[in-house]
Enzyme design. Structure first.
Site, PDB file in Angstrom:
ATOM      1  N   HIS A 286      69.092  81.234  44.395  1.00  0.00           N
ATOM      2  CA  HIS A 286      68.644  80.822  43.349  1.00  0.00           C
ATOM      3  C   HIS A 286      68.071  81.536  42.301  1.00  0.00           C
ATOM      4  O   HIS A 286      68.538  81.902  41.841  1.00  0.00           O
ATOM      5  CB  HIS A 286      68.904  79.170  42.565  1.00  0.00           C
ATOM      6  CG  HIS A 286      70.438  78.377  43.201  1.00  0.00           C
ATOM      7  ND1 HIS A 286      70.276  77.097  43.451  1.00  0.00           N
ATOM      8  CD2 HIS A 286      71.052  78.320  44.382  1.00  0.00           C
ATOM      9  CE1 HIS A 286      71.296  76.551  43.724  1.00  0.00           C
ATOM     10  NE2 HIS A 286      71.383  77.588  45.048  1.00  0.00           N
TER      11      HIS A 286
ATOM     12  N   ASP B  60      68.750  77.605  48.133  1.00  0.00           N
ATOM     13  CA  ASP B  60      68.057  76.937  46.465  1.00  0.00           C
ATOM     14  C   ASP B  60      67.399  77.773  46.090  1.00  0.00           C
ATOM     15  O   ASP B  60      66.763  78.985  46.647  1.00  0.00           O
ATOM     16  CB  ASP B  60      67.478  76.029  46.134  1.00  0.00           C
ATOM     17  CG  ASP B  60      67.915  74.780  44.570  1.00  0.00           C
ATOM     18  OD1 ASP B  60      67.317  75.551  43.865  1.00  0.00           O
ATOM     19  OD2 ASP B  60      68.166  73.714  45.123  1.00  0.00           O
TER      20      ASP B  60
END
Length: 605
Positions: free
Chosen positions: A433, A400
């Site tokens: 991300h 993430d």
């Protein structure tokens, strides 16, 4: 347009301050035209009985600086580049990145930290740093800093409290007993071995060392993580389970503060969250774990601890979506802690997030390795409503966001403190991300962030800023500069009000004020082979929700990515260039006003 950045000020010991005031300079050096480094400092708790970590700000005019040399008590210790080769897990990847830059496309970063090792316990050292030019000449000394190493700490070895370290026995009670017995200033030691454990609770004035060859392995059983863990914000409705390592009150509705916590060592913290698909070989020929990418429909087949915790919550009557989004344990959660140092260890396989810092003050993350790809929601480190952070010399390969900042959700977030004052430098970002992320929780404002001298290859985005029309707050006074990026998959830079998290639980009152990103400066950045969008701005001009005050200076892109801008006003693009588009114009601009373009190639239509 004013910009400001406040470097987090480390907490200095009174003795060190006294020594700094009383020691007399006994030598001088020629003052070359080269400017000396500024604000030499020891980050919060970044020292022990054998080493001291130094960081400094590079001079404003640093184009001709090739290295920095560090002196202790007037004696040369060495250069920052060579020192980082030994201590930073990011540095070998940074070097490899530039070896591949045969065309010389990328901006060159500078290394501005140094770890002095082999020092004597309980001894004061006076440090200075000099800039080194490309011609080998040195600047004058920086301002000096004096730091005393700590005394040799009393060691509380978890094996003496009954820990087996065999990877099978549950060692939670033994480790917790060692923590509880630890006297102020002590060290709780996990020596070589694999220590399976449920939730552990820290206290103030403690060091936890996970030694080389040691692994703290999270239990796969949901019942080993108490449900009375924490609530994310004061107005949140869900009590989350404890993490593997916690500095939290046992009652999540109570307030308890902590101070002076260190988690260090060359060992590994393993959350045991997900099944491992395989190892992949990275760009240096090194193996990296690859965890099964899952979601709230596949957790039963992909998860280990994640599966057990979601199933437990569903059995209590919670719906699957909320159970998946709220009831998995992170690796580390600290709340209301003043002075934290994380150093040296490796993070793998969290069931949820990696390292969470909630309402903390003065937190340092240095020389750590994060291998959490592609564990769902497997962030690197997150800060929420906190003040003062340094993140440097770390390797991130995450499932993430790599470094994330949050500041509360919705209308009630205005009662919280902002997330402010952070310095992020000399890191390598591989997967994730975003390299540096502000949001999606922006309610109390995220502000005063400096990210510089970082390298990335393969993240979805570089600078990622995300919020919604009902979140409130935003991010402001952010600088992202002097960095090199390759192979962004979605956006090199994104500022959006169109963010949606399918696992989020909207347990807060929506704000009538949209989030906003303003006074953001991106300067001296190279982006090679950018996919998706180079710059993406999504405001909402129809509802008077604008981003504003964005400045891009000396930023160059190669690859097919374009700039897509909507809902932006009063912003500047100066010396921004694109290559790889042929006759097509890379600029797509709608719903925006007050944009200024200077020496932009090719110019907007």
């Amino acid at each position: 347009m004013p910009y400001r950045y406040v470097v987090p000020t480390p907490r200095k010991q009174p003795l060190a301050l006294w020594l700094a005031a009383t020691l007399t300079l006994v030598c001088s050096v020629p003052s070359w035209a080269l400017e000396a480094p500024a604000k030499l400092q020891v980050p919060t708790l970044a020292y022990d009985d054998q080493q001291i970590i130094l960081v400094w700000e590079k001079p404003a005019d640093h184009a001709d600086i090739s290295d920095y040399r560090v002196y202790a008590n007037g004696v040369l210790l060495g250069g920052s580049n060579a020192n980082n080769d030994r201590v930073s897990p990011a540095k070998p990847y940074i070097d490899r990145f530039y070896e591949q830059d045969v065309a010389g496309f990328h901006h060159r970063i500078g290394i501005h930290s140094y770890t002095a090792q082999g020092l004597r316990p309980d001894t004061a050292y006076r440090f200075t740093v000099r800039s080194v030019g490309t011609d080998g000449k040195e600047s004058a000394d920086s301002q000096a800093v004096v730091q005393r190493t700590s005394k040799v700490a009393a060691v509380f070895d978890v094996r003496k409290y009954g820990a087996k370290g065999d990877g099978k026995s549950l060692d939670t009670l033994a480790i917790q007993n060692a923590i509880d017995a630890c006297t102020p200033g002590c060290k709780v030691l996990l020596p070589r071995g694999t220590y399976k454990s449920g939730a552990l609770y820290l206290k103030s004035n403690i060091t936890v060392e996970i030694a080389e060859g040691a692994t703290l392995l999270g239990s796969e059983r949901a019942e080993d993580y108490p449900l009375a863990g924490y609530i994310q914000y004061p107005y949140s409705s869900t009590v989350r389970p404890a993490s593997l390592i916690n500095a939290l009150p046992r009652d999540p509705r109570q307030h308890q503060s902590f101070e002076n916590i260190r988690i260090v060592g060359k060992g590994t913290i393993d959350g045991n969250g997900w099944k491992r698909r395989a190892d992949v070989v990275d760009e240096r020929g090194q193996p990296l774990p690859f965890y099964l990418p899952s979601d709230n429909t596949r957790y039963q087949q992909d998860g280990i601890l994640a599966k057990a915790q979601v199933e437990q919550a569903v059995a209590r009557g919670m719906n699957v979506k909320d159970a998946y989004g709220q009831m998995r344990s992170s690796l580390i959660t600290l709340r209301n802690v003043k002075n934290v140092f994380y150093g040296g260890f490796t993070v793998v396989n969290p069931a949820f997030h990696g390292i969470m810092n909630l309402e903390t003050e003065n937190v340092v993350l240095a020389n750590t390795t994060h291998k959490t790809y592609d564990a769902n929601n497997g962030d690197g480190i997150e800060f929420a409503n906190s003040k003062g952070a340094m993140v440097f010399n770390n390797f991130f390969d995450t499932g993430d966001d790599c470094v994330n900042f949050a500041a509360g959700t919705g209308a009630e977030a205005v009662q919280q403190k902002p997330q402010e004052d952070a310095w992020i430098f000399n890191n390598y970002f591989r997967k994730g991300h975003g390299m540096v992320v502000a949001g999606s929780h922006t309610g109390a404002w995220i502000q005063n962030i400096l990210a510089e001298d970082n390298v990335s290859d393969g993240t979805d985005a570089g600078l990622r800023m995300k919020s919604t029309n009902f979140m409130g707050g935003g991010a402001r006074n952010v600088i992202f500069r002097d960095s090199a990026i390759r192979n962004t998959l979605k956006q090199a830079f994104i500022f959006t009000l169109d963010y949606n998290d399918p696992n989020a639980k909207l347990d807060y009152q929506r704000s009538t004020i949209p989030g906003q990103f303003r006074d953001i400066r991106v300067a001296d950045v190279s982006v090679e082979n950018a996919q998706g969008k180079a710059i993406e701005v999504k405001g909402d001009s129809q509802h008077n929700a604008w981003h504003q005050g964005l400045v891009f200076e000396r930023v160059r892109f190669s690859g097919p990515a374009k700039a897509q801008i909507d809902g932006l006003k009063d912003s500047l693009f100066d010396h921004v260039s694109f290559s790889g588009h042929g006759a097509a114009n890379p600029w797509q601009i709608t719903g925006s006003v007050g944009l200024t373009f200077k020496d932009v190639q090719p110019p907007p239509p």
